[in-house]
Enzyme design. Structure first.
Site, PDB file in Angstrom:
ATOM      1  N   VAL A  65       0.860  -1.185   0.000  1.00 28.08           N
ATOM      2  CA  VAL A  65       0.000   0.000   0.000  1.00 28.08           C
ATOM      3  C   VAL A  65       0.894   1.231   0.000  1.00 28.08           C
ATOM      4  O   VAL A  65       1.798   1.350   0.831  1.00 28.08           O
ATOM      5  CB  VAL A  65      -0.946   0.019   1.222  1.00 28.08           C
ATOM      6  CG1 VAL A  65      -1.746   1.318   1.255  1.00 28.08           C
ATOM      7  CG2 VAL A  65      -1.893  -1.178   1.185  1.00 28.08           C
ATOM      8  N   ALA A 110       4.541   4.107   2.841  1.00 20.33           N
ATOM      9  CA  ALA A 110       4.043   2.861   2.238  1.00 20.33           C
ATOM     10  C   ALA A 110       4.228   1.730   3.251  1.00 20.33           C
ATOM     11  O   ALA A 110       4.903   1.903   4.275  1.00 20.33           O
ATOM     12  CB  ALA A 110       4.822   2.540   0.970  1.00 20.33           C
ATOM     13  N   LYS A 111       3.635   0.622   2.997  1.00 17.30           N
ATOM     14  CA  LYS A 111       3.873  -0.581   3.813  1.00 17.30           C
ATOM     15  C   LYS A 111       3.521  -1.780   2.964  1.00 17.30           C
ATOM     16  O   LYS A 111       2.657  -1.686   2.079  1.00 17.30           O
ATOM     17  CB  LYS A 111       2.982  -0.554   5.068  1.00 17.30           C
ATOM     18  CG  LYS A 111       3.484  -1.417   6.187  1.00 17.30           C
ATOM     19  CD  LYS A 111       4.561  -0.692   6.967  1.00 17.30           C
ATOM     20  CE  LYS A 111       5.133  -1.509   8.086  1.00 17.30           C
ATOM     21  NZ  LYS A 111       6.027  -0.691   8.922  1.00 17.30           N
ATOM     22  N   GLY A 112       4.173  -2.909   3.239  1.00 20.81           N
ATOM     23  CA  GLY A 112       3.876  -4.122   2.490  1.00 20.81           C
ATOM     24  C   GLY A 112       3.784  -5.301   3.423  1.00 20.81           C
ATOM     25  O   GLY A 112       4.232  -5.247   4.575  1.00 20.81           O
ATOM     26  N   ASP A 151      10.714  -5.211   8.189  1.00 19.10           N
ATOM     27  CA  ASP A 151       9.739  -4.990   9.262  1.00 19.10           C
ATOM     28  C   ASP A 151       9.601  -6.336   9.977  1.00 19.10           C
ATOM     29  O   ASP A 151      10.522  -7.158   9.907  1.00 19.10           O
ATOM     30  CB  ASP A 151       8.413  -4.491   8.662  1.00 19.10           C
ATOM     31  CG  ASP A 151       7.476  -3.926   9.718  1.00 19.10           C
ATOM     32  OD1 ASP A 151       7.765  -2.866  10.261  1.00 19.10           O
ATOM     33  OD2 ASP A 151       6.452  -4.569  10.027  1.00 19.10           O
TER      34      ASP A 151
END
Ligand code: NAD
Length: 421
Positions: A65, A110-112, A151
């Site tokens: 995202v 953003a992050k995934g 992460d």
């Protein structure tokens, strides 16, 4: 229904949105910008086919995202976990936008995530998942577009595989395509300790406000992974008295202070702090409610909530983890006068040194560790002062001040850029 009663229904995205709403109202944010900034720019869902070691084919769901690119390429980690949801990734992506804006670095958020259980995967399976996930999102990432990082359950090796996959596709080595890489592949000195170091830097600033010394300050840390163990080591070496540490399996408490070097050795062997002989055993949740001066949650989200917030005895809360405190708990802590250093400020050391890594990769020139640490200190102290002054000026708590400052900065960039039609 009160905010506290609805707490259980608040997802990661909803918690972010609740805080965004309060800050946007206080800022009198324009209606159009409110709608624009509250939702992500782009959401990518991929289904990753992977050949498993036993010859079967599995399909894993993956997300990326990108919440905002208003201030620069989007930036944020990738987590591998069976519990990953799109909602969680959406909330964390927005938090990354605010975090980068609070420390004033030129990135969006953003992050995934990939829904998988790394504990049940072989190294080969993990590599194939990582490479295919990277290939599926390849058109949307890159040093100028979106820069992934480690992460939960992802590490330097996984970043090396991501960087290699990206580089193979574009036919040349692009070290700046991801951060959190091994030192020998364009990683930055000081990156591994950066988040824990950042927590100590902001904690030092909070102590100054209370006229306290490190030596007279008792600290409890929940979580002994990357953030918690580095914060514990650095704070112990700087003179803080660490009286309690817990992880997923249990905790240890010693009012006279824990020898963190010995605890690190124990945790290295036992893979947990549980069972350490230098203190009394204690439950991982109970530890949060013990008498101390600084509480540093560095494990996971929502551990401080409406059920335990009134029993938190710490004077200062330094949020090493992302979203460790729920919005209803915020209110309780604020009413009780706890000085909260919110996550988007306290744990921004990681993304700040990721920014340094990206800069060094693009320059092809690498800085000394003391260069990195000095620059990190400078940025985090400035951000701490910005947030606290903003809060005092607008008469809001530090969390809302951090959100307001970040939203204001992002909104300003959006206004300058205008809307492309
Ligand atoms: P990690 O996986 O290395 O360590 C997590 C630690 O928390 C482990 O010791 C684990 O046993 C413990 N833990 C997990 N659930 C727990 C629970 N319910 N109670 C007590 N202990 C529990 O993860 P990390 O990289 O240290 O990240 C920790 C937190 O910090 C996460 O919220 C992450 O999103 C956030 N964060 C990490 C970084 C970074 O640079 N690593 C940067 C910013 C924010």
């Amino acid at each position: 229904m009160s905010a506290i009663e609805t707490e259980k229904e608040l997802s990661v995205y909803e918690s972010m949105a609740a805080r965004f709403d309060v800050a946007a109202r206080k800022l009198n944010l324009d209606d159009g910008l409110y709608k624009y900034m509250r939702c992500p720019n782009r959401e990518i869902i991929v289904h990753i086919p992977v050949e498993m070691d036993n010859g079967t084919l599995e399909v894993f769901d993956g997300y990326r995202v990108q919440h905002s690119i208003a201030r620069g390429p989007s930036k944020g980690g990738v987590r591998f976990s069976p519990q990953v949801t799109l909602d969680e990734i959406r909330g964390l992506a927005a938090e990354m936008t605010w975090k980068c804006a609070v420390v004033n670095i030129p990135f969006g958020g953003a992050k995934g995530g990939v829904v998988c259980d790394p504990e049940k995967l072989s190294r080969g399976e993990l590599e194939r998942i990582t490479r295919r996930y990277t290939a599926e999102i390849l058109d949307y990432i890159g040093p100028e577009r979106d820069v992934p990082a480690p992460d939960m359950n992802t590490d330097e090796q996984i970043m090396a595989w991501m960087m290699d996959t990206y580089s193979m596709h574009v036919r040349h080595t692009v070290t700046a395509s991801v951060t959190g890489k091994p030192l020998d592949l364009g990683g930055s000195r000081g990156r591994r300790e950066a988040t824990g170091r950042g927590c100590m830097i902001v904690c030092d600033q909070a102590l100054k406000r209370f006229g306290r010394s490190r030596e007279s300050t008792r600290v409890i840390i929940q979580g002994f992974g990357n953030v918690g163990s580095q914060a514990a080591r650095l704070m112990y070496e700087a003179g803080y008295k660490i009286i309690g540490v817990a992880d997923l399996h249990g905790g240890v408490f010693n009012s006279r202070g824990i020898d963190i070097h010995a605890l690190l050795e124990h945790a290295h062997e036992a893979k947990t702090v549980k069972g350490f002989a230098g203190g009394e055993p204690i439950d991982r949740a109970e530890i949060l409610e013990q008498d101390c001066d600084v509480l540093l949650p560095a494990a996971t989200e929502s551990v401080i909530n409406s059920r335990n917030a009134s029993r938190i005895k710490a004077r200062i809360l330094v949020e090493g983890a992302n979203s460790p405190t729920t919005p209803p708990a915020d209110e309780i802590l604020f009413d009780r006068g706890v000085f909260v250093v919110p996550d988007i400020l306290a744990n921004a050391g990681g993304v700040t040194v990721s920014y340094f890594e990206w800069v060094q990769d693009r320059q092809g020139y690498f800085w000394t560790e003391s260069d990195v640490n000095d620059k990190l200190k400078h940025i985090q102290i400035a951000a701490f002062n910005d947030v606290v002054r903003y809060g005092e000026k607008h008469n809001v708590n530090n969390r809302i001040a951090a959100y307001m400052l970040a939203i204001d900065r992002v909104a300003f960039s959006l206004k300058l850029r205008g809307i492309y039609a």
